[in-house]
Design a protein around this motif. Sequence first.
Motif, mmCIF file in Angstrom:
data_model
loop_
_atom_site.group_PDB
_atom_site.id
_atom_site.type_symbol
_atom_site.label_atom_id
_atom_site.label_comp_id
_atom_site.label_asym_id
_atom_site.label_seq_id
_atom_site.Cartn_x
_atom_site.Cartn_y
_atom_site.Cartn_z
ATOM 1 N N GLU A 163 0.829 -1.211 0.000
ATOM 2 C CA GLU A 163 0.000 0.000 0.000
ATOM 3 C C GLU A 163 0.861 1.258 0.000
ATOM 4 N N SER A 164 2.002 1.200 0.662
ATOM 5 C CA SER A 164 2.873 2.374 0.727
ATOM 6 C C SER A 164 3.424 2.741 -0.643
ATOM 7 N N PHE A 165 3.405 1.774 -1.578
ATOM 8 C CA PHE A 165 3.850 2.028 -2.950
ATOM 9 C C PHE A 165 2.659 2.118 -3.911
ATOM 10 N N ASN A 166 1.465 2.299 -3.346
ATOM 11 C CA ASN A 166 0.238 2.424 -4.146
ATOM 12 C C ASN A 166 -0.108 1.147 -4.915
ATOM 13 N N HIS A 167 0.156 0.003 -4.297
ATOM 14 C CA HIS A 167 -0.259 -1.281 -4.859
ATOM 15 C C HIS A 167 -1.366 -1.848 -3.971
ATOM 16 N N PHE A 168 -2.516 -2.144 -4.581
ATOM 17 C CA PHE A 168 -3.671 -2.632 -3.837
ATOM 18 C C PHE A 168 -4.235 -3.878 -4.514
ATOM 19 N N PRO A 169 -4.951 -4.724 -3.772
ATOM 20 C CA PRO A 169 -5.462 -5.977 -4.342
ATOM 21 C C PRO A 169 -6.470 -5.745 -5.460
ATOM 22 N N VAL A 170 -6.398 -6.601 -6.463
ATOM 23 C CA VAL A 170 -7.413 -6.624 -7.509
ATOM 24 C C VAL A 170 -8.488 -7.635 -7.145
ATOM 25 N N LYS A 171 -8.035 -8.763 -6.588
ATOM 26 C CA LYS A 171 -8.934 -9.793 -6.059
ATOM 27 C C LYS A 171 -8.379 -10.229 -4.715
ATOM 28 N N GLU A 172 -9.258 -10.468 -3.762
ATOM 29 C CA GLU A 172 -8.744 -10.889 -2.457
ATOM 30 C C GLU A 172 -9.771 -11.649 -1.648
ATOM 31 N N ASN A 173 -9.274 -12.438 -0.702
ATOM 32 C CA ASN A 173 -10.099 -13.020 0.348
ATOM 33 C C ASN A 173 -9.381 -12.765 1.665
ATOM 34 N N ALA B 169 -4.451 -12.701 -1.801
ATOM 35 C CA ALA B 169 -4.940 -11.704 -2.756
ATOM 36 C C ALA B 169 -4.067 -11.748 -4.011
ATOM 37 N N PHE B 170 -4.624 -11.208 -5.094
ATOM 38 C CA PHE B 170 -3.863 -11.042 -6.321
ATOM 39 C C PHE B 170 -3.706 -9.563 -6.619
ATOM 40 N N TYR B 171 -2.480 -9.181 -6.973
ATOM 41 C CA TYR B 171 -2.136 -7.805 -7.322
ATOM 42 C C TYR B 171 -1.588 -7.790 -8.749
ATOM 43 N N PHE B 172 -1.615 -6.594 -9.360
ATOM 44 C CA PHE B 172 -0.892 -6.445 -10.615
ATOM 45 C C PHE B 172 0.604 -6.518 -10.323
ATOM 46 N N ALA B 173 1.375 -6.949 -11.289
ATOM 47 C CA ALA B 173 2.824 -7.113 -11.122
ATOM 48 C C ALA B 173 3.501 -5.805 -10.737
ATOM 49 N N LEU B 174 4.626 -5.936 -10.061
ATOM 50 C CA LEU B 174 5.357 -4.768 -9.575
ATOM 51 C C LEU B 174 6.132 -4.057 -10.677
ATOM 52 N N ASP B 175 6.471 -4.762 -11.751
ATOM 53 C CA ASP B 175 7.417 -4.220 -12.720
ATOM 54 C C ASP B 175 6.903 -4.141 -14.155
ATOM 55 N N GLU C 16 3.058 -3.674 -16.839
ATOM 56 C CA GLU C 16 1.627 -3.483 -16.980
ATOM 57 C C GLU C 16 0.989 -4.797 -17.420
ATOM 58 N N GLU C 17 -0.180 -5.091 -16.889
ATOM 59 C CA GLU C 17 -0.882 -6.309 -17.260
ATOM 60 C C GLU C 17 -2.371 -6.160 -16.995
ATOM 61 N N LYS C 18 -3.166 -6.924 -17.711
ATOM 62 C CA LYS C 18 -4.618 -6.878 -17.543
ATOM 63 C C LYS C 18 -5.103 -7.915 -16.539
ATOM 64 N N ILE C 19 -4.369 -9.008 -16.422
ATOM 65 C CA ILE C 19 -4.708 -10.058 -15.461
ATOM 66 C C ILE C 19 -3.637 -10.071 -14.370
ATOM 67 N N PRO C 20 -4.008 -9.869 -13.106
ATOM 68 C CA PRO C 20 -3.002 -9.793 -12.035
ATOM 69 C C PRO C 20 -2.260 -11.109 -11.845
ATOM 70 N N SER C 21 -0.954 -11.013 -11.693
ATOM 71 C CA SER C 21 -0.139 -12.227 -11.584
ATOM 72 C C SER C 21 0.657 -12.322 -10.285
ATOM 73 N N LEU C 22 0.563 -11.292 -9.445
ATOM 74 C CA LEU C 22 1.308 -11.308 -8.178
ATOM 75 C C LEU C 22 0.397 -11.847 -7.079
ATOM 76 N N SER C 23 0.698 -13.043 -6.609
ATOM 77 C CA SER C 23 -0.086 -13.683 -5.549
ATOM 78 C C SER C 23 0.527 -13.354 -4.188
ATOM 79 N N VAL C 24 -0.296 -12.868 -3.275
ATOM 80 C CA VAL C 24 0.185 -12.469 -1.947
ATOM 81 C C VAL C 24 -0.506 -13.306 -0.874
ATOM 82 N N ASP C 25 0.287 -13.912 -0.027
ATOM 83 C CA ASP C 25 -0.210 -14.701 1.102
ATOM 84 C C ASP C 25 -0.009 -13.880 2.362
ATOM 85 N N PHE C 26 -1.106 -13.369 2.935
ATOM 86 C CA PHE C 26 -0.996 -12.497 4.098
ATOM 87 C C PHE C 26 -0.567 -13.249 5.353
#
Length: 280
Positions: free
Chosen positions: A17-27, A31-37, A39-49
Motif C-alpha cells: 500500500e505504501s507504494f500504491n499497490h492494492f489488491p485486484v482480487k482478495e479473500n 490476494a492477487f495484485y498487478f505485477a510490480l514491474d 503493466e498487465e490486464k490479469i493480475p499475476s502477483l499472488s500475496v499470502d498475508f
Amino acid sequence: MNCKNIKEKVGIRSVLESFNHFPVKENKKTAFYFALDREEKIPSLSVDFEKNQAFDFGTGRSYDVISIVQFIKKCSVSDALKYLSQFVCITEKSSSKKLTIKRENYRIIKVQEVKHPTLVDYLKFRKVFEQKDLVKEIYYEMGGKQYFGIGFENHSGGFEIRNPYSKICLGKKDITLIQSNTKNSEIAIFEGFFDYLTFRDLEKNQSSTCDYLILNSTSMLFKAEEILKNYSQIFLFLDNDKNGKSVKSKIQNQYKNVEDCSLIYHEFMDLNEWWKLSKH
C-alpha cells in the motif's frame, strides 16, 4: 531492527500500500495484485498475508517485505530496513512524516460531521475547509488503540482516512463515483479526494456541469474502464508524477476527447498542492 524482526512485525499488505499497490482480487488470507514491474490486464502477483510473502507467477520470483522494498526502490538491504522501520514505530505521532498505518482488524466507532479542532485545522491547511460537508470525521479502533481522521467513502463501503499523521484505507480499496441528478456527458477524474475537494472549492460559485471520479489510487483505474465509456468528454486532474502520467497515457490512448488539466498546476505535484501554495 534486524531482518527477522522486520519480517515478523511488518505486514506485506502495508508495504504494498505504501507504494500504491492494492489488491485486484482478495479473500481473508490471500490476494492477487498487478505485477510490480510491468503493466498487465490479469493480475499475476499472488500475496499470502498469513505467510507474509508474495509470488510473481509471471517471473517465478518470490518476495518478502524486505525484497519487495529492494525491488521497487532498487536499494540495499540496509536501506530497505530503514524504510520498513517506519511501519514498526507507526504510532509515534510526534513524527512529522506522513506514514501508512499497518492495516489490521479494525472497528469503526463513530461517524460524524467534521468538528474536531485538529481535523478542522487540517482542512484549513489544505484550503478545503468549505467542503467539509463532503467528508466525515471517523473514529476507529485498530490494534487495541483508538484513532480518528477525515474519512472519504468509496464504492465498496471502505473509507480513505487522512489526518496530519497518517494515510490509510479502512476496508476494501475502491473508486468513488459521484454523479449528479441529471445525466452528464462529462466527467472529471482525480487521484485522491483532496484534489476532488479542491476542485469543488474552485467551482463553488458555479453549478456543477460534470460527474466526478476519484480513483483513490492509480491502481484502481481498471475499475473505472467501463464507467468511462459512458462519457463523451473526460477531464484529467492527475498527479504530475510517474503514476499520474502513466494513468493519463492509458486514458488518452483508450478514450476520445480527453483533456489534460494538469497543465494548470504543472509546477506542482497535484491540484491541491497548487491550491495551497500558489498565489491566486
